[in-house]
Design a protein around this motif. Structure first.
Motif, PDB file in Angstrom:
ATOM      1  N   ARG A  18       0.831  -1.207   0.000  1.00 49.62           N
ATOM      2  CA  ARG A  18       0.000   0.000   0.000  1.00 49.62           C
ATOM      3  C   ARG A  18       0.865   1.256   0.000  1.00 49.62           C
ATOM      4  O   ARG A  18       0.549   2.244  -0.670  1.00 49.62           O
ATOM      5  N   ALA A  19       1.970   1.221   0.736  1.00 43.60           N
ATOM      6  CA  ALA A  19       2.853   2.382   0.789  1.00 43.60           C
ATOM      7  C   ALA A  19       3.410   2.708  -0.592  1.00 43.60           C
ATOM      8  O   ALA A  19       3.504   3.873  -0.979  1.00 43.60           O
ATOM      9  N   ASN A  20       3.761   1.691  -1.352  1.00 41.73           N
ATOM     10  CA  ASN A  20       4.255   1.923  -2.705  1.00 41.73           C
ATOM     11  C   ASN A  20       3.194   2.606  -3.558  1.00 41.73           C
ATOM     12  O   ASN A  20       3.502   3.479  -4.377  1.00 41.73           O
ATOM     13  N   GLY A  21       1.949   2.221  -3.365  1.00 46.22           N
ATOM     14  CA  GLY A  21       0.862   2.838  -4.124  1.00 46.22           C
ATOM     15  C   GLY A  21       0.663   4.294  -3.756  1.00 46.22           C
ATOM     16  O   GLY A  21       0.535   5.162  -4.626  1.00 46.22           O
ATOM     17  N   ILE A  22       0.668   4.584  -2.458  1.00 41.12           N
ATOM     18  CA  ILE A  22       0.466   5.962  -1.993  1.00 41.12           C
ATOM     19  C   ILE A  22       1.595   6.869  -2.455  1.00 41.12           C
ATOM     20  O   ILE A  22       1.380   7.980  -2.963  1.00 41.12           O
ATOM     21  N   LEU A  23       2.847   6.416  -2.294  1.00 40.32           N
ATOM     22  CA  LEU A  23       3.990   7.257  -2.621  1.00 40.32           C
ATOM     23  C   LEU A  23       4.240   7.373  -4.124  1.00 40.32           C
ATOM     24  O   LEU A  23       5.046   8.191  -4.558  1.00 40.32           O
ATOM     25  N   SER A  24       3.558   6.565  -4.912  1.00 34.82           N
ATOM     26  CA  SER A  24       3.686   6.696  -6.368  1.00 34.82           C
ATOM     27  C   SER A  24       2.741   7.758  -6.924  1.00 34.82           C
ATOM     28  O   SER A  24       2.868   8.162  -8.081  1.00 34.82           O
ATOM     29  N   GLU A  25       1.805   8.223  -6.096  1.00 35.81           N
ATOM     30  CA  GLU A  25       0.818   9.217  -6.541  1.00 35.81           C
ATOM     31  C   GLU A  25       1.314  10.611  -6.169  1.00 35.81           C
ATOM     32  O   GLU A  25       1.217  11.042  -5.023  1.00 35.81           O
ATOM     33  N   ILE A  26       1.840  11.313  -7.153  1.00 33.10           N
ATOM     34  CA  ILE A  26       2.482  12.593  -6.905  1.00 33.10           C
ATOM     35  C   ILE A  26       1.501  13.636  -6.384  1.00 33.10           C
ATOM     36  O   ILE A  26       1.882  14.568  -5.659  1.00 33.10           O
ATOM     37  N   ASN A  27       0.207  13.497  -6.713  1.00 31.73           N
ATOM     38  CA  ASN A  27      -0.764  14.493  -6.228  1.00 31.73           C
ATOM     39  C   ASN A  27      -1.054  14.342  -4.742  1.00 31.73           C
ATOM     40  O   ASN A  27      -1.788  15.146  -4.162  1.00 31.73           O
ATOM     41  N   LEU A  28      -0.468  13.330  -4.113  1.00 31.61           N
ATOM     42  CA  LEU A  28      -0.606  13.157  -2.664  1.00 31.61           C
ATOM     43  C   LEU A  28       0.640  13.622  -1.914  1.00 31.61           C
ATOM     44  O   LEU A  28       0.735  13.420  -0.691  1.00 31.61           O
ATOM     45  N   LYS A  29       1.587  14.250  -2.608  1.00 31.62           N
ATOM     46  CA  LYS A  29       2.883  14.551  -2.000  1.00 31.62           C
ATOM     47  C   LYS A  29       2.771  15.408  -0.739  1.00 31.62           C
ATOM     48  O   LYS A  29       3.593  15.275   0.177  1.00 31.62           O
ATOM     49  N   ASN A  30       1.779  16.284  -0.668  1.00 27.15           N
ATOM     50  CA  ASN A  30       1.630  17.118   0.520  1.00 27.15           C
ATOM     51  C   ASN A  30       1.111  16.334   1.721  1.00 27.15           C
ATOM     52  O   ASN A  30       1.121  16.842   2.846  1.00 27.15           O
ATOM     53  N   CYS A  31       0.664  15.118   1.484  1.00 29.02           N
ATOM     54  CA  CYS A  31       0.135  14.267   2.554  1.00 29.02           C
ATOM     55  C   CYS A  31       1.120  13.182   2.971  1.00 29.02           C
ATOM     56  O   CYS A  31       0.911  12.524   3.999  1.00 29.02           O
ATOM     57  N   TRP A  32       2.155  12.971   2.155  1.00 34.58           N
ATOM     58  CA  TRP A  32       3.045  11.837   2.394  1.00 34.58           C
ATOM     59  C   TRP A  32       3.606  11.803   3.798  1.00 34.58           C
ATOM     60  O   TRP A  32       3.575  10.757   4.450  1.00 34.58           O
ATOM     61  N   LYS A  33       4.136  12.885   4.279  1.00 33.91           N
ATOM     62  CA  LYS A  33       4.802  12.895   5.591  1.00 33.91           C
ATOM     63  C   LYS A  33       3.848  12.493   6.714  1.00 33.91           C
ATOM     64  O   LYS A  33       4.172  11.634   7.537  1.00 33.91           O
ATOM     65  N   HIS A  34       2.659  13.105   6.734  1.00 37.13           N
ATOM     66  CA  HIS A  34       1.707  12.804   7.804  1.00 37.13           C
ATOM     67  C   HIS A  34       1.216  11.360   7.698  1.00 37.13           C
ATOM     68  O   HIS A  34       1.049  10.671   8.714  1.00 37.13           O
TER      69      HIS A  34
END
Length: 211
Positions: A18-34
């Motif tokens: 799941r982490a690979n899926g989330i971090l591959s979506e660049i439009n979520l970059k502002n959410c990655w850290k949290h």
């Protein structure tokens, strides 16, 4: 809990799909850290071992033996400002803080999370930001030798030899940074940062540096 032990723990407890899926979506970059912070805290919360977790923790200054841990009025904290020696402050709002801490019978470890994609580790200016994070926690450690701090860099991508060469600023004879490659399994999945697998498919990697 040092960098290697932290990565070993995550390797055994975390599902990277799941982490690979989330971090591959660049439009979520502002959410990655949290999101990644929440994921890692959740992993510790669900583990069989006895951990005490806290989030948004302020770095303590060296305490006098006469001061009780729960005496908030007497508590002192560390404040770091770039280019300056860390100073002791009494107001939490002025203090530096980590993303979460983990208490075990052996002591407390502090963690800071940074997230990005391949570009973060491919541009010299961004590498300088990563190195400044290392310098900051080194300064905090020097101000309070009792601190155990790990900065974790979660990034998504695939790297060529020339790009990995630039990691020498982060992993060299004076700094030892480890990397967990989610594309690998077993003991080979954790190595020194500069020894990471070349190319391959884009995937999540966790680099960690401890002081």
């Amino acid at each position: 809990m040092n960098a290697y032990n932290f990565l070993s723990f995550v390797q055994n407890e975390y599902d990277f799909a799941r982490a690979n899926g989330i971090l591959s979506e660049i439009n979520l970059k502002n959410c990655w850290k949290h999101w990644m912070t929440a994921e890692l805290v959740h992993v510790f919360n669900q583990a069989d071992a006895l951990f005490e977790l806290q989030t948004d923790v302020y770095y303590p200054a060296i305490k006098s033996p006469a001061i009780k841990p729960n005496d908030q009025e007497s508590a002192e904290f560390l404040r770091y400002q770039s280019g300056k020696v860390p100073e002791t402050v009494k107001e939490k709002r002025l203090a530096s803080r980590c993303d979460f801490s983990v208490k075990t019978p052996d002591g407390e470890s502090y963690f800071e999370i940074r997230c990005g994609n391949k570009s973060v580790f491919s541009k010299s200016k961004d590498l300088l930001k990563v190195e400044s994070d290392m310098e900051r926690i080194e300064a905090m450690k020097k101000a309070n030798p009792g601190l155990n701090i790990t900065v974790v860099f979660a990034f998504f991508g695939a790297f060529e030899s020339k790009e990995i060469e630039a990691f020498k600023a982060l992993d060299n004879s004076s700094r030892c940074s480890y990397l967990l490659d989610s594309a690998l399994t077993g003991s080979s999945s954790i190595s020194r940062l500069c020894q990471m697998q070349r190319a391959g498919k884009p995937r999540l990697c966790l680099a960690a540096y401890s002081v």
